[in-house]
Scaffold this motif. Structure first.
Motif, short mmCIF file in Angstrom:
data_model
loop_
_atom_site.label_atom_id
_atom_site.label_comp_id
_atom_site.label_asym_id
_atom_site.label_seq_id
_atom_site.Cartn_x
_atom_site.Cartn_y
_atom_site.Cartn_z
N GLU A 102 8.91 -28.22 45.32
CA GLU A 102 9.97 -27.76 44.41
C GLU A 102 10.82 -26.69 45.09
OE1 GLU A 102 10.44 -25.35 40.16
OE2 GLU A 102 8.52 -26.31 40.65
N LEU A 103 10.17 -25.77 45.80
CA LEU A 103 10.89 -24.72 46.52
C LEU A 103 11.85 -25.32 47.53
CD1 LEU A 103 11.02 -21.57 47.14
CD2 LEU A 103 9.44 -22.09 49.01
N GLN A 104 11.36 -26.28 48.32
CA GLN A 104 12.22 -26.90 49.33
C GLN A 104 13.36 -27.67 48.67
OE1 GLN A 104 12.14 -26.41 52.61
NE2 GLN A 104 14.00 -27.65 52.76
N GLY A 105 13.10 -28.24 47.49
CA GLY A 105 14.15 -28.93 46.76
C GLY A 105 15.28 -27.98 46.38
N LEU A 106 14.94 -26.76 46.02
CA LEU A 106 15.96 -25.75 45.68
C LEU A 106 16.77 -25.38 46.92
CD1 LEU A 106 13.83 -23.48 43.31
CD2 LEU A 106 15.62 -25.10 42.64
N VAL A 107 16.09 -25.33 48.08
CA VAL A 107 16.80 -25.05 49.33
C VAL A 107 17.74 -26.20 49.67
CG1 VAL A 107 16.55 -24.67 51.82
CG2 VAL A 107 14.96 -23.56 50.22
N ASP A 108 17.23 -27.43 49.55
CA ASP A 108 18.04 -28.61 49.87
C ASP A 108 19.25 -28.73 48.95
OD1 ASP A 108 16.21 -29.22 51.83
OD2 ASP A 108 15.10 -30.67 50.60
N ALA A 109 19.10 -28.27 47.71
CA ALA A 109 20.20 -28.35 46.74
C ALA A 109 21.20 -27.23 46.91
CB ALA A 109 19.65 -28.34 45.32
N GLY A 110 20.94 -26.32 47.87
CA GLY A 110 21.86 -25.22 48.12
C GLY A 110 21.72 -24.08 47.14
N LYS A 111 20.64 -24.07 46.34
CA LYS A 111 20.45 -22.99 45.37
C LYS A 111 19.75 -21.78 45.97
CE LYS A 111 20.45 -25.97 41.29
NZ LYS A 111 19.75 -26.36 40.05
N LEU A 112 19.02 -22.00 47.07
CA LEU A 112 18.34 -20.91 47.77
C LEU A 112 18.61 -21.03 49.26
CD1 LEU A 112 14.74 -20.96 46.16
CD2 LEU A 112 16.54 -19.30 45.70
N ASN A 113 18.79 -19.88 49.93
CA ASN A 113 18.76 -19.90 51.38
C ASN A 113 17.35 -19.53 51.83
OD1 ASN A 113 18.53 -17.05 51.26
ND2 ASN A 113 20.76 -16.80 51.34
N ASP A 114 17.09 -19.55 53.12
CA ASP A 114 15.72 -19.34 53.61
C ASP A 114 15.17 -17.97 53.21
OD1 ASP A 114 15.26 -21.79 54.62
OD2 ASP A 114 15.22 -21.21 56.73
N LYS A 115 15.99 -16.94 53.33
CA LYS A 115 15.53 -15.60 52.99
C LYS A 115 15.14 -15.52 51.52
CE LYS A 115 16.92 -10.73 53.05
NZ LYS A 115 18.00 -9.77 53.38
N MET A 116 15.99 -16.06 50.67
CA MET A 116 15.70 -16.05 49.24
C MET A 116 14.49 -16.91 48.92
SD MET A 116 19.68 -16.43 48.24
CE MET A 116 19.48 -16.82 46.52
N ALA A 117 14.36 -18.04 49.63
CA ALA A 117 13.22 -18.92 49.39
C ALA A 117 11.91 -18.22 49.72
CB ALA A 117 13.36 -20.19 50.22
N ARG A 118 11.91 -17.40 50.77
CA ARG A 118 10.69 -16.66 51.10
C ARG A 118 10.33 -15.67 49.99
NH1 ARG A 118 12.93 -16.98 56.32
NH2 ARG A 118 13.89 -14.91 56.16
N ALA A 119 11.34 -15.05 49.41
CA ALA A 119 11.08 -14.13 48.29
C ALA A 119 10.53 -14.88 47.08
CB ALA A 119 12.37 -13.39 47.93
N VAL A 120 11.07 -16.06 46.83
CA VAL A 120 10.58 -16.87 45.72
C VAL A 120 9.14 -17.30 45.98
CG1 VAL A 120 10.83 -19.08 44.53
CG2 VAL A 120 12.84 -17.66 44.96
N LEU A 121 8.85 -17.69 47.22
CA LEU A 121 7.49 -18.13 47.57
C LEU A 121 6.50 -16.99 47.39
CD1 LEU A 121 5.85 -20.50 48.62
CD2 LEU A 121 6.25 -19.68 50.94
N GLU A 122 6.92 -15.79 47.70
CA GLU A 122 6.07 -14.62 47.48
C GLU A 122 5.71 -14.51 46.00
OE1 GLU A 122 6.83 -9.86 47.54
OE2 GLU A 122 7.40 -10.95 49.35
N GLY A 123 6.69 -14.75 45.13
CA GLY A 123 6.43 -14.71 43.70
C GLY A 123 5.48 -15.82 43.25
N VAL A 124 5.62 -17.00 43.86
CA VAL A 124 4.70 -18.11 43.55
C VAL A 124 3.27 -17.72 43.88
CG1 VAL A 124 4.04 -20.45 44.20
CG2 VAL A 124 6.44 -19.92 43.82
N VAL A 125 3.06 -17.18 45.08
CA VAL A 125 1.72 -16.78 45.52
C VAL A 125 1.15 -15.70 44.61
CG1 VAL A 125 0.44 -15.66 47.39
CG2 VAL A 125 2.09 -17.46 47.91
N ASP A 126 2.02 -14.83 44.12
CA ASP A 126 1.57 -13.74 43.23
C ASP A 126 1.42 -14.18 41.78
OD1 ASP A 126 1.51 -12.05 45.39
OD2 ASP A 126 3.50 -11.20 45.03
#
Length: 499
Positions: free
Chosen positions: A394-418
């Protein structure tokens, strides 16, 4: 007194390790090995018991056919020979958690013998020879309470739960494994990892080490080059893949320290401590004669029909090693890249992430990058880090759709893990979505051009590379939430320059 342990490199330069592994697997049958009690994990203590598994007078065991089929399938997957005739034996010893004061097991006539399992370590294939695979019943569980360690020393009382007593238990015993040198700890971990994957693929156990359905006893000894093998110790009930590796390494260091000081190694069981990585003495190790084995008089021998065994062999699923080779070809990975995936324990995670809708390259990037870093820092297995394959896809889908860049995706992934929720929820709640409003981005670009006329003139004169400075200014204004590629295109467009 604190003993200074030698360095690991010094130990393997002076001594040769010999390891061996005894792995216990609780089978996922619906009922116990010799009675009809359920095998579900947990439950109120002593509620899943009956006269048979409690060993009450007059009760008689009946062997579970599903368990016999499961162990034959395990033996076949491990390239074992299947006995045409074998029988159960009584293994006599007293533990409070063993209600009959003996365990129904197999002794000199196991059902599976002489197999092997190949594992990959540092790009090389290591063949682990299997001595035997036999079937027995599990014991209950003793709980020591009132102390600080959970062990009997210092406890105020001990309680026994017999719910686990009688659950079908397969013991897989390797032959001694010499010649692994400095890689001995990694070979041990690789073997248990591969064995777990094989058994999970067969569907005969959930092999959850945290619940005790997969438990490993690690045998370790040291000898000087050219001399006889040393006295072994047996580190009991190691309950994670990482701890298998640590237990071998710890015992090698400890035994070397004893031998260096002129001491002798005692043949004994030892306990592994997760917090320190050390082992401490348990009890002196019994020999087979101590158990006074004799044939179980209440059970008939097992004589698997060769035609049935052949049917089971023909129906085996694709085993993990073959499956991985196929995935490697599908994913287009080199041997080195696939080894990195294996070392991280990420094969199944990447496969599931691809199945959830993303590319192998993207799945590998997240699992071997940010998530592996977090797992290493926290000392967790990658599968236990807190992110699921579906969430990564799902995270990569948001990146592919242009809704997240890599830096933002890493921040989102941090929230997922937490544990903050799904990637989409975290993106929304944190306000991290890429700014895609062309009007807002154009205004920000115009502002950056006006604030940096010298840079703008350089770009107009043909120095297109200078556009990076204006892109950086816009990214700062938008708190990194603009798409850098789009911003660059707007900068060149507003300055009338071809990209």
């Amino acid at each position: 007194m604190t003993t200074t342990l030698p360095a690991y490199d010094e130990v393997v330069a002076r001594y040769e390790p010999v390891i061996g592994l005894e792995t216990h697997v609780e089978l996922g049958t619906n009922t116990k090995m010799f009675c009809g009690c359920p095998t579900d994990f947990g439950g109120e203590p002593n509620t899943r018991v009956c006269p048979v598994c409690l060993g009450l007078p007059g009760s008689l065991p009946v062997a579970n056919k599903a368990a016999i089929e499961a162990i034959i399938r395990i033996g076949l997957a491990l390239n074992c020979s299947i006995a045409e005739w074998c029988r159960f034996a009584r293994k006599n010893y007293f533990y409070p958690d063993m209600p009959k004061n003996f365990q129904i097991s197999q002794y000199d006539e196991p059902i599976c013998v002489d197999g092997y399992l190949d594992v990959e370590v540092n790009g090389e294939t290591v063949r682990i020879e299997i001595e035997r695979v036999h079937l027995e019943e599990d014991t209950g569980k003793t709980l020591h309470v009132g102390g600080a360690t959970g062990r009997i020393h210092g406890a105020t009382e001990s309680l026994v739960d017999y719910n686990r007593a009688g659950i079908p238990l397969v013991e897989i015993v390797t032959k001694p494994i010499p010649g692994t040198g400095a890689l001995a700890p990694e070979v041990a971990k690789a073997y248990v990892t591969e064995l777990r994957d094989v058994i999970r693929t067969l569907g005969v156990s959930d092999v959850r080490m945290e619940e005790g359905s997969l438990r490993c006893d690690v045998n370790t000894s040291l000898n000087l080059p050219g001399q006889e093998w040393g006295t072994r110790t047996e580190t009991k009930n190691v309950n994670s893949l990482r701890s298998v590796e640590r237990a071998v390494r710890s015992e090698m260091l400890r035994q070397a320290s004893v031998l260096d000081a002129g001491g002798r190694i005692t043949q004994e069981t030892r306990h592994f401590h997760e917090d320190t990585g050390d082992t401490t003495p348990g009890r002196s190790k019994e020999t087979a004669t101590d158990y006074r084995y004799f044939p179980e008089p209440d059970l008939v021998p097992i004589a698997p029909d060769p035609a049935w065994v052949a049917e089971l062999k023909a129906a085996l699923p694709e085993l993990p090693r073959v499956h991985r080779r196929r995935l490697q070809e599908q994913w287009g990975l080199s041997d080195l890249d696939m080894q990195s995936v294996l070392n991280a324990g990420a094969v199944e995670l990447i496969e599931a992430t691809v199945a959830a809708g993303t590319t192998p390259a993207a799945a590998r990037k997240w699992w071997l990058g940010e998530l592996s870093r977090r797992a290493n820092e926290s000392g967790l297995e990658l599968a236990d880090i807190g992110a699921t394959p579906a969430q990564v896809a799902e995270l990569q889908g948001l990146v592919d759709a242009g809704k997240l860049n890599d830096k933002m995706a890493r921040a989102v992934l941090e929230g997922v893990v937490d544990g903050e929720g799904s990637p989409t929820e975290i993106m929304t709640n944190r306000g991290l979505e890429v700014v895609s409003d062309t009007g807002a981005l154009t205004a920000a670009v115009d502002e950056a051009i006006a604030a940096n006329p010298g840079i703008a003139d350089k770009i107009r004169s043909g120095k297109v590379a200078a556009a990076g400075a204006l892109v950086g200014a816009v990214m700062k204004t938008t708190r990194g939430q603009a798409d850098a590629k789009t911003v660059r295109e707007l900068v060149l467009e507003r300055l009338g320059v071809q990209g």
